[in-house]
Design an enzyme around this catalytic site. Structure first.
Site, mmCIF file in Angstrom:
data_model
loop_
_atom_site.group_PDB
_atom_site.id
_atom_site.type_symbol
_atom_site.label_atom_id
_atom_site.label_comp_id
_atom_site.label_asym_id
_atom_site.label_seq_id
_atom_site.Cartn_x
_atom_site.Cartn_y
_atom_site.Cartn_z
ATOM 1 N N GLY A 1 8.872 -8.080 -11.366
ATOM 2 C CA GLY A 1 7.737 -9.003 -11.350
ATOM 3 C C GLY A 1 8.186 -10.374 -10.916
ATOM 4 N N CYS B 1 14.734 -4.743 -12.728
ATOM 5 C CA CYS B 1 14.698 -6.176 -12.410
ATOM 6 C C CYS B 1 14.058 -6.977 -13.555
ATOM 7 C CB CYS B 1 13.986 -6.370 -11.063
ATOM 8 S SG CYS B 1 14.339 -7.965 -10.346
ATOM 9 N N TYR B 2 12.867 -7.515 -13.367
ATOM 10 C CA TYR B 2 12.214 -8.244 -14.463
ATOM 11 C C TYR B 2 12.145 -7.364 -15.707
ATOM 12 C CZ TYR B 2 8.724 -10.988 -17.005
ATOM 13 O OH TYR B 2 8.068 -11.736 -17.949
ATOM 14 N N HIS C 1 16.631 -2.549 -7.107
ATOM 15 C CA HIS C 1 15.378 -1.787 -6.983
ATOM 16 C C HIS C 1 15.642 -0.368 -6.483
ATOM 17 C CE1 HIS C 1 12.497 -5.004 -7.831
ATOM 18 N NE2 HIS C 1 13.474 -5.782 -7.374
ATOM 19 N N GLU D 1 13.546 1.949 -6.235
ATOM 20 C CA GLU D 1 12.350 2.536 -5.621
ATOM 21 C C GLU D 1 12.232 2.266 -4.124
ATOM 22 O OE1 GLU D 1 12.582 -0.002 -7.629
ATOM 23 O OE2 GLU D 1 11.012 -1.500 -7.394
ATOM 24 N N SER E 1 -17.863 10.787 5.995
ATOM 25 C CA SER E 1 -17.815 9.665 6.934
ATOM 26 C C SER E 1 -17.001 10.043 8.164
ATOM 27 C CB SER E 1 -17.158 8.468 6.259
ATOM 28 O OG SER E 1 -15.783 8.744 6.091
ATOM 29 N N GLY E 2 -16.318 11.188 8.090
ATOM 30 C CA GLY E 2 -15.413 11.535 9.186
ATOM 31 C C GLY E 2 -13.999 11.077 8.888
ATOM 32 N N GLY E 3 -13.835 10.287 7.846
ATOM 33 C CA GLY E 3 -12.499 9.830 7.458
ATOM 34 C C GLY E 3 -11.814 10.849 6.553
ATOM 35 N N ASP F 1 -10.626 10.615 3.365
ATOM 36 C CA ASP F 1 -10.935 10.744 1.940
ATOM 37 C C ASP F 1 -12.190 11.576 1.695
ATOM 38 O OD1 ASP F 1 -8.845 9.025 1.923
ATOM 39 O OD2 ASP F 1 -10.026 7.242 1.468
ATOM 40 N N SER F 2 -13.245 11.284 2.458
ATOM 41 C CA SER F 2 -14.470 12.042 2.206
ATOM 42 C C SER F 2 -14.307 13.493 2.672
ATOM 43 C CB SER F 2 -15.674 11.370 2.869
ATOM 44 O OG SER F 2 -15.551 11.381 4.270
ATOM 45 N N LYS G 1 -2.875 7.727 -0.964
ATOM 46 C CA LYS G 1 -3.334 8.193 0.343
ATOM 47 C C LYS G 1 -2.457 9.310 0.923
ATOM 48 C CE LYS G 1 -6.252 7.268 3.717
ATOM 49 N NZ LYS G 1 -7.655 6.899 3.531
#
Ligand code: XMP
Length: 534
Positions: A77, A104-105, A191, A193, A245-247, A249-250, A390
């Protein structure tokens, strides 16, 4: 691991009782407490990539909220634990007996809360460093002695808390990693990650599987099974509507809900008149051919364009499109009959209650054009992707058999080309933008670096400029080319496209698109600019 929690090297006895930790939840979960690091989401993704479900909670989460986790990771952080009022955690958490890894933090906070000291440094150590492992046990199991790691910190741990030992150091930092093996509390200054720590995933894997006793196995196939059951239970004999929507996610939402309840689901695609060239046709074909569903395509272009006539204000455009969408959708839903649920492709980054993921774009533009739908229509909401990032949605889509071309589509905003035409939206201006945009898409898709690109599109500017074509003076439109790289759309940088590619796009647009005599390349990053021009 030895019975007292750590193996292979002498354990100083802190004298603290060792709490017994017995997680109660069915799905093994690692929790990340977010202290505002830009890498918080990355930690969760790494854990999930290792096959363990992981959620992010704000650092204010109570001991009661976290008590069933298999392990806890404290993120980095921007604050300093030496400052008054800096973020801390519910100290009861430290007594739960859950294995903890502070990064870290997070490490500095552990040191402070457990009685060690933290030294204030105004100079940040930022960049690569060589980690020398002093204790190659559980956290660093399987790693060679010297490791490249990524540092990004100002403060550092001085005296260790009672019961802790040094696990590793760097040239500048004696306490690059520390542990109280009995209580299974670990801290790393670097880090693990980020990709710049090449063995970081191994370190996290050790934390999950050697220290926190995770078993793994959280896969997309499991996720589908769990979700299908959950959707069936929730929906029963009800009917579900989904807005396509064509994307990505939908589409994935529709495929998943379709897998669960088949004919009880209806998908509605609204052609709002501000789609890219051939888009509505492509969607029609893709879904009819490759993924058959109960699909209604509503051609509402005229309605939208009439509502948008004369409007130039970007937010006004969004509101009109959002409202018209709801009207059209409601009309189509009414035709289908009684509907109980609306399925929406909300993703995890939209629901995390995190202190660090809410980028400025969330509030600068009013994004969610289907916001309001469930309340207005009395639908109950199902959001089967709300636990996923995503990239996980793409993997889920692939597992469900959705074609790669659809899954790898660039994001396209709900208000579509309306926010890529600066100024008024008219049919002729839409035609110019569509033609220019087609050239951009064709050239970018044919380019080998396409997969590095987050979004690439043309913007029609509200200016005309002078040019010369043949022997004739022209006075025509200018197109801006916007091509950006980004990880999540929150921040972005303009893509360093090869000059030859830029030259080709520019000359093709000017030669092929009637009404354009100038192309400019947008070299602004986000922030301070945004990705879309409106
Ligand atoms: P900005 O322009 O805010 O965009 O940097 C960030 C990401 O969001 C998309 N975007 C939208 N998506 N409705 C949407 O569904 C909107 O009104 C909207 N505005 C921007 C943009 O394409 C980018 O991916």
């Amino acid at each position: 691991m030895s019975e007292n929690g750590f193996s292979g090297f002498p354990i100083p006895d802190s004298g603290f009782p060792i709490p017994k930790h017995e997680p109660m939840n069915q799905r093994e979960t690692i929790l990340v407490l977010d202290f505002g690091s830009q890498y918080t989401q990355l930690i969760a993704r790494r854990v999930r990539e290792l096959g363990v479900y992981c959620e992010i909670l704000p650092y204010t989460a109570s001991a009661d909220r976290v008590k069933n986790a298999k392990g806890l990771i404290l993120s980095g952080g921007p604050a300093s634990v030496c400052q008054d009022g800096s973020p801390s955690l519910d100290e009861k958490i430290l007594a739960l007996g859950i294995p903890i890894l502070g990064i870290c933090y997070g490490m500095q906070l552990l040191a402070k809360l457990l009685g060690g000291s933290v030294e204030r440094h105004d100079n940040r150590e930022y960049g690569p460093a060589t980690l020398v492992i002093d204790q190659p046990d559980d956290l660093f199991h399987g790693l060679i002695e010297r490791q490249p790691v990524w540092m990004s910190h100002g403060d550092r741990v001085g005296a260790l808390p009672r019961g802790f030992v040094y696990l590793a150091h760097t040239a500048d930092c004696q306490a690059a990693a520390m542990a109280d093996g009995r209580r299974k509390i670990f801290g790393v200054q670097f880090h693990p990650e980020v990709v710049h720590t090449p063995e970081g995933k191994e370190i996290l894997s050790n934390f999950l599987f050697r220290i926190s006793d995770c078993h793994g196995g959280w896969t997309m196939a499991n996720f589908i099974q769990e979700s299908v059951e959950k959707i069936r239970q929730t929906v029963g004999k009800g009917k579900v509507i989904v807005g396509l929507s064509g994307g990505v996610d939908s589409s994935v939402t529709a495929a998943l809900v379709g897998r669960a309840i088949g004919d009880q689901m209806h998908a509605v695609f609204v052609d709002n008149g501000v789609l890219r060239a051939d888009e509505s046709q492509e969607i029609r074909e893709m879904f009819r051919k490759e993924y058959p569903l109960n699909l209604t395509i509503s051609d509402a272009a005229t309605l939208f364009l009439e509502a948008l006539a004369g409007v130039t204000d970007p937010e006004q455009k969004r509101k009109i499109i959002g409202k018209t969408f709801i009207d059209v959708f409601a009309t189509e839903a009414a035709k289908i009959g009684k509907i109980d649920f609306l399925a929406q492709g909300t993703l995890y980054p939209d629901v995390i209650e995190s202190v660090s993921v809410r980028g400025p774009s969330a509030t600068i533009k009013s994004h969610h054009n289907v916001g309001g739908l469930p309340e207005k229509l009395g639908f109950k909401l199902i959001e089967p992707l709300r636990e996923l990032f995503k990239d996980e949605v793409r993997r889920l889509g692939a597992e469900l058999g959705i074609p790669a071309r659809l899954l790898n589509r660039q994001p396209f905003p709900g208000p579509g080309l309306a926010v890529r035409i600066v100024g008024e939206i008219t049919e002729p201006r839409l035609a110019v933008l569509r033609a220019a945009d087609t050239v951009v898409q064709q050239e970018l898709e044919a380019w080998e670096g396409y997969w590095e690109i987050w979004q690439s599109f043309a913007v029609l500017l509200p200016v005309k400029s002078v040019g010369v074509m043949g022997d004739e003076r022209t006075y025509a439109n200018a197109i801006a080319l916007r091509v950006v790289t980004s990880l999540d759309g929150m921040t972005a940088d303009w893509a360093r496209l090869p000059h030859e590619l830029l030259a080709k796009i520019s000359s093709r647009i000017i030669n092929e698109v009637k009404g354009v005599n100038r192309v400019v390349y947008d070299i602004s990053s986000k922030p301070p600019s945004t990705i879309e021009w409106e």
